[in-house]
Design a protein around this motif. Structure first.
Motif, PDB file in Angstrom:
ATOM      1  N   UNK A   1      -3.932   6.502  -5.636  1.00  0.00           N
ATOM      2  CA  UNK A   1      -4.418   6.771  -6.996  1.00  0.00           C
ATOM      3  C   UNK A   1      -3.278   7.308  -7.869  1.00  0.00           C
ATOM      4  N   UNK A   2      -2.507   8.236  -7.305  1.00  0.00           N
ATOM      5  CA  UNK A   2      -1.379   8.814  -8.046  1.00  0.00           C
ATOM      6  C   UNK A   2      -0.366   7.728  -8.412  1.00  0.00           C
ATOM      7  N   UNK A   3      -0.035   6.893  -7.415  1.00  0.00           N
ATOM      8  CA  UNK A   3       0.912   5.801  -7.658  1.00  0.00           C
ATOM      9  C   UNK A   3       0.426   4.881  -8.762  1.00  0.00           C
ATOM     10  N   UNK A   4      -0.862   4.520  -8.697  1.00  0.00           N
ATOM     11  CA  UNK A   4      -1.434   3.614  -9.705  1.00  0.00           C
ATOM     12  C   UNK A   4      -1.388   4.259 -11.087  1.00  0.00           C
ATOM     13  N   UNK A   5      -1.704   5.545 -11.143  1.00  0.00           N
ATOM     14  CA  UNK A   5      -1.700   6.255 -12.429  1.00  0.00           C
ATOM     15  C   UNK A   5      -0.302   6.240 -13.054  1.00  0.00           C
ATOM     16  N   UNK A   6       0.712   6.288 -12.203  1.00  0.00           N
ATOM     17  CA  UNK A   6       2.093   6.298 -12.713  1.00  0.00           C
ATOM     18  C   UNK A   6       2.646   4.889 -12.920  1.00  0.00           C
ATOM     19  N   UNK A   7       1.871   3.865 -12.523  1.00  0.00           N
ATOM     20  CA  UNK A   7       2.273   2.485 -12.796  1.00  0.00           C
ATOM     21  C   UNK A   7       2.926   1.743 -11.638  1.00  0.00           C
ATOM     22  N   UNK A   8       2.890   2.320 -10.437  1.00  0.00           N
ATOM     23  CA  UNK A   8       3.532   1.656  -9.292  1.00  0.00           C
ATOM     24  C   UNK A   8       2.813   0.360  -8.937  1.00  0.00           C
ATOM     25  N   UNK A   9       3.576  -0.694  -8.647  1.00  0.00           N
ATOM     26  CA  UNK A   9       2.987  -1.958  -8.200  1.00  0.00           C
ATOM     27  C   UNK A   9       3.320  -2.219  -6.733  1.00  0.00           C
ATOM     28  N   UNK A  10       4.110  -1.315  -6.140  1.00  0.00           N
ATOM     29  CA  UNK A  10       4.451  -1.432  -4.726  1.00  0.00           C
ATOM     30  C   UNK A  10       4.082  -0.110  -4.044  1.00  0.00           C
ATOM     31  N   UNK A  11       3.392  -0.213  -2.902  1.00  0.00           N
ATOM     32  CA  UNK A  11       3.040   0.998  -2.163  1.00  0.00           C
ATOM     33  C   UNK A  11       3.601   0.904  -0.748  1.00  0.00           C
ATOM     34  N   UNK A  12       4.421   1.892  -0.386  1.00  0.00           N
ATOM     35  CA  UNK A  12       5.189   1.827   0.865  1.00  0.00           C
ATOM     36  C   UNK A  12       4.512   2.589   2.008  1.00  0.00           C
ATOM     37  N   UNK A  13       4.581   2.001   3.191  1.00  0.00           N
ATOM     38  CA  UNK A  13       4.126   2.670   4.416  1.00  0.00           C
ATOM     39  C   UNK A  13       5.275   2.719   5.407  1.00  0.00           C
ATOM     40  N   UNK A  14       5.871   3.899   5.523  1.00  0.00           N
ATOM     41  CA  UNK A  14       6.858   4.115   6.583  1.00  0.00           C
ATOM     42  C   UNK A  14       6.148   4.839   7.709  1.00  0.00           C
ATOM     43  N   UNK A  15       6.405   4.423   8.947  1.00  0.00           N
ATOM     44  CA  UNK A  15       5.657   4.951  10.092  1.00  0.00           C
ATOM     45  C   UNK A  15       5.787   6.442  10.339  1.00  0.00           C
ATOM     46  N   UNK A  16       6.830   7.083   9.858  1.00  0.00           N
ATOM     47  CA  UNK A  16       6.966   8.533  10.057  1.00  0.00           C
ATOM     48  C   UNK A  16       6.821   8.931  11.523  1.00  0.00           C
ATOM     49  N   UNK A  17       5.754   9.639  11.832  1.00  0.00           N
ATOM     50  CA  UNK A  17       5.549  10.100  13.216  1.00  0.00           C
ATOM     51  C   UNK A  17       4.582   9.214  14.003  1.00  0.00           C
ATOM     52  N   UNK A  18       4.375   7.970  13.525  1.00  0.00           N
ATOM     53  CA  UNK A  18       3.475   7.044  14.238  1.00  0.00           C
ATOM     54  C   UNK A  18       4.181   6.521  15.473  1.00  0.00           C
ATOM     55  N   UNK A  19       4.149   7.294  16.535  1.00  0.00           N
ATOM     56  CA  UNK A  19       4.818   6.876  17.762  1.00  0.00           C
ATOM     57  C   UNK A  19       4.537   7.873  18.863  1.00  0.00           C
ATOM     58  N   UNK A  20       5.417   7.904  19.856  1.00  0.00           N
ATOM     59  CA  UNK A  20       5.220   8.816  20.990  1.00  0.00           C
ATOM     60  C   UNK A  20       6.532   9.472  21.396  1.00  0.00           C
ATOM     61  N   UNK A  21       6.397  10.581  22.073  1.00  0.00           N
ATOM     62  CA  UNK A  21       7.506  11.110  22.856  1.00  0.00           C
ATOM     63  C   UNK A  21       7.222  10.817  24.326  1.00  0.00           C
ATOM     64  N   UNK A  22       5.947  11.030  24.722  1.00  0.00           N
ATOM     65  CA  UNK A  22       5.536  10.673  26.078  1.00  0.00           C
ATOM     66  C   UNK A  22       4.706   9.397  26.038  1.00  0.00           C
ATOM     67  N   UNK A  23       5.105   8.393  26.793  1.00  0.00           N
ATOM     68  CA  UNK A  23       4.352   7.137  26.861  1.00  0.00           C
ATOM     69  C   UNK A  23       2.948   7.384  27.400  1.00  0.00           C
ATOM     70  N   UNK A  24       2.799   8.466  28.173  1.00  0.00           N
ATOM     71  CA  UNK A  24       1.482   8.766  28.746  1.00  0.00           C
ATOM     72  C   UNK A  24       0.470   9.164  27.673  1.00  0.00           C
ATOM     73  N   UNK A  25       0.954   9.548  26.498  1.00  0.00           N
ATOM     74  CA  UNK A  25       0.058  10.163  25.521  1.00  0.00           C
ATOM     75  C   UNK A  25      -0.873   9.192  24.811  1.00  0.00           C
ATOM     76  N   UNK A  26      -0.489   7.939  24.676  1.00  0.00           N
ATOM     77  CA  UNK A  26      -1.298   6.996  23.893  1.00  0.00           C
ATOM     78  C   UNK A  26      -1.309   5.620  24.530  1.00  0.00           C
TER      79      UNK A  26
END
Ligand code: GCO
Ligand code: MN
Ligand code: MN
Ligand code: MN
Length: 387
Positions: A123-148
């Motif tokens: 909503x904020x992006x649209x209000x400011x006129x953005x036509x591109x919205x970015x998704x960077x994975x950030x912490x979407x991952x694991x340290x331990x493979x056992x976790x997920x």
């Protein structure tokens, strides 16, 4: 001649010039500048626009009134300094609530909160006129493979992106999404680590047409990959909606160096690719000044990113106009036209039979020299500025 102009479409994230120089071993070395000041200063330097994470502008947990006041002031600055606002994104990694990721967290309440936060940020992006919205994975991952369960993680990411695409459509926003791959950091392994992984994922979404890529130089180098080839694949698929430009020394931690400060040859070919193929999206710098710098150094950094891009752009023109180099390229690519039609018109029984009957001078073909040494030296001399 190399001075950045609005038409060059250079953009910076607020977070880039505002990077405080914090690292795992040391605290901030620079104090934050106000978003309004950043907009003014980047505009003076010749940038076209700015991008932001929700919390680069509106602090986490701000009240509705506080938000509206800040957004109003920021909008005024964009208009005062004639700055575009092409892209927005969500900070889904800084607050401790996201320590196990956001859309792929094992905790359903965190996943739900991530969707809520992202909708507010869209909503904020649209209000400011953005036509591109970015998704960077950030912490979407694991340290331990056992976790997920890694398959479930992909399903959860798909659920979130589908949900948010539908949200933007529902709201009638003129917005396309971009997905930004990164192999690791801050997690030891991030899901969707490369351009290729992300590109494959896009075609499994409900609205593949509205989703493209935001590849970042440093992130592919961290995997030891050739960034130019990754970007070429994105362009060829019609999926290069945005690009994060910076630089990186080898496959180490993410350095986000000034564009063109390290991999001069590969980044020359990147700029040549973008310009030759008519990429018309923002040239976004997702980089920051060395930790040693004060505010003056930050503006040196920002000016340097844009100037180096324009130098490469000028060199690409010289490369394309260099008679010796172009004649050599033509000679290398000419070959024997005998099989021309058979290599371009696709399959037919006739074509298959002709190729089966064709005689090849195997020895001569094997002996051919390709003149790439000569060609590459000419390319290097263009880049080094002596041609
Ligand atoms: C990184 C990423 C980020 C994202 C930004 C926008 O490695 O830190 O590149 O800078 O691009 O968060 O989503
Ligand atoms: Mn990075
Ligand atoms: Mn980035
Ligand atoms: Mn970054």
């Amino acid at each position: 001649q190399y001075k950045p102009k609005k038409e060059d479409k250079f953009t910076f994230g607020l977070w880039t010039v505002n990077n405080p120089g914090r690292d795992p071993f040391g605290d901030a070395v620079r104090s934050p500048m106000s978003p309004v000041k950043i907009v003014q200063k980047l505009s003076e330097l010749g940038a076209y626009g700015v991008n932001l994470h929700d919390n680069d502008l509106v602090p986490f947990g701000a009240s509705a009134q506080e938000r509206d006041r800040i957004v109003k002031e920021f909008k005024q600055a964009l208009s005062d300094y004639d700055m575009a606002f092409p892209m927005a994104t969500t900070n889904l990694f800084f607050h401790p609530i996201f320590k196990d990721g956001a859309f792929t967290s094992v905790n359903p309440e965190v996943r739900a909160f991530a969707l809520k936060k992202t909708m507010a940020s869209i909503d904020l992006g649209a209000e400011l006129g953005a036509t591109i919205y970015d998704f960077w994975g950030g912490r979407e991952g694991v340290d331990s493979e056992a976790s997920k369960d890694p398959v479930v993680a992909i399903e959860r990411m798909r659920y979130a992106i589908n949900f948010l695409c539908q949200y933007a459509i529902d709201k009638g926003y003129n917005m396309r999404f971009v997905l930004e791959p990164k192999p690791n950091e801050p997690r030891s392994d991030t899901y969707f680590p490369t351009i290729g992984h992300m590109l494959g994922f896009i075609y499994t979404l409900d609205h593949p047409d509205m989703v493209g890529l935001n590849p970042e130089v440093a992130h592919e180098y961290m995997s030891g990959l050739n960034f130019v080839h990754g970007v070429a694949q994105a362009i060829e698929a019609g999926k290069l909606f945005h690009i994060d430009l910076n630089d990186q020394k080898g496959p180490r931690y993410d350095q986000d160096f000034r564009f063109g400060s390290e991999n001069i040859k590969n980044l020359f070919f990147l700029v040549k690719l973008l310009e030759d193929r008519g990429y018309d999206g923002p040239r976004h710098f997702d980089a920051h000044a060395y930790r040693t710098e004060d505010e003056e150094g930050v503006w040196d950094f920002a000016a340097g990113c844009m100037r180096t891009y324009n130098i490469f752009k000028e060199k690409a023109k010289l490369y394309n106009a260099d008679p010796e180099l172009q004649a050599l390229l033509q000679e290398i690519n000419a070959g024997d036209q005998t099989y021309g039609g058979l290599l371009t018109n696709g399959y037919s029984t006739e074509a298959a039979n002709k190729l089966k009957e064709a005689e090849f001078d195997i020895d001569a073909l094997a002996k051919r020299g390709y003149k790439y040494e000569k060609l590459d030296q000419l390319a290097v001399e263009v880049i080094l500025g002596i041609r």
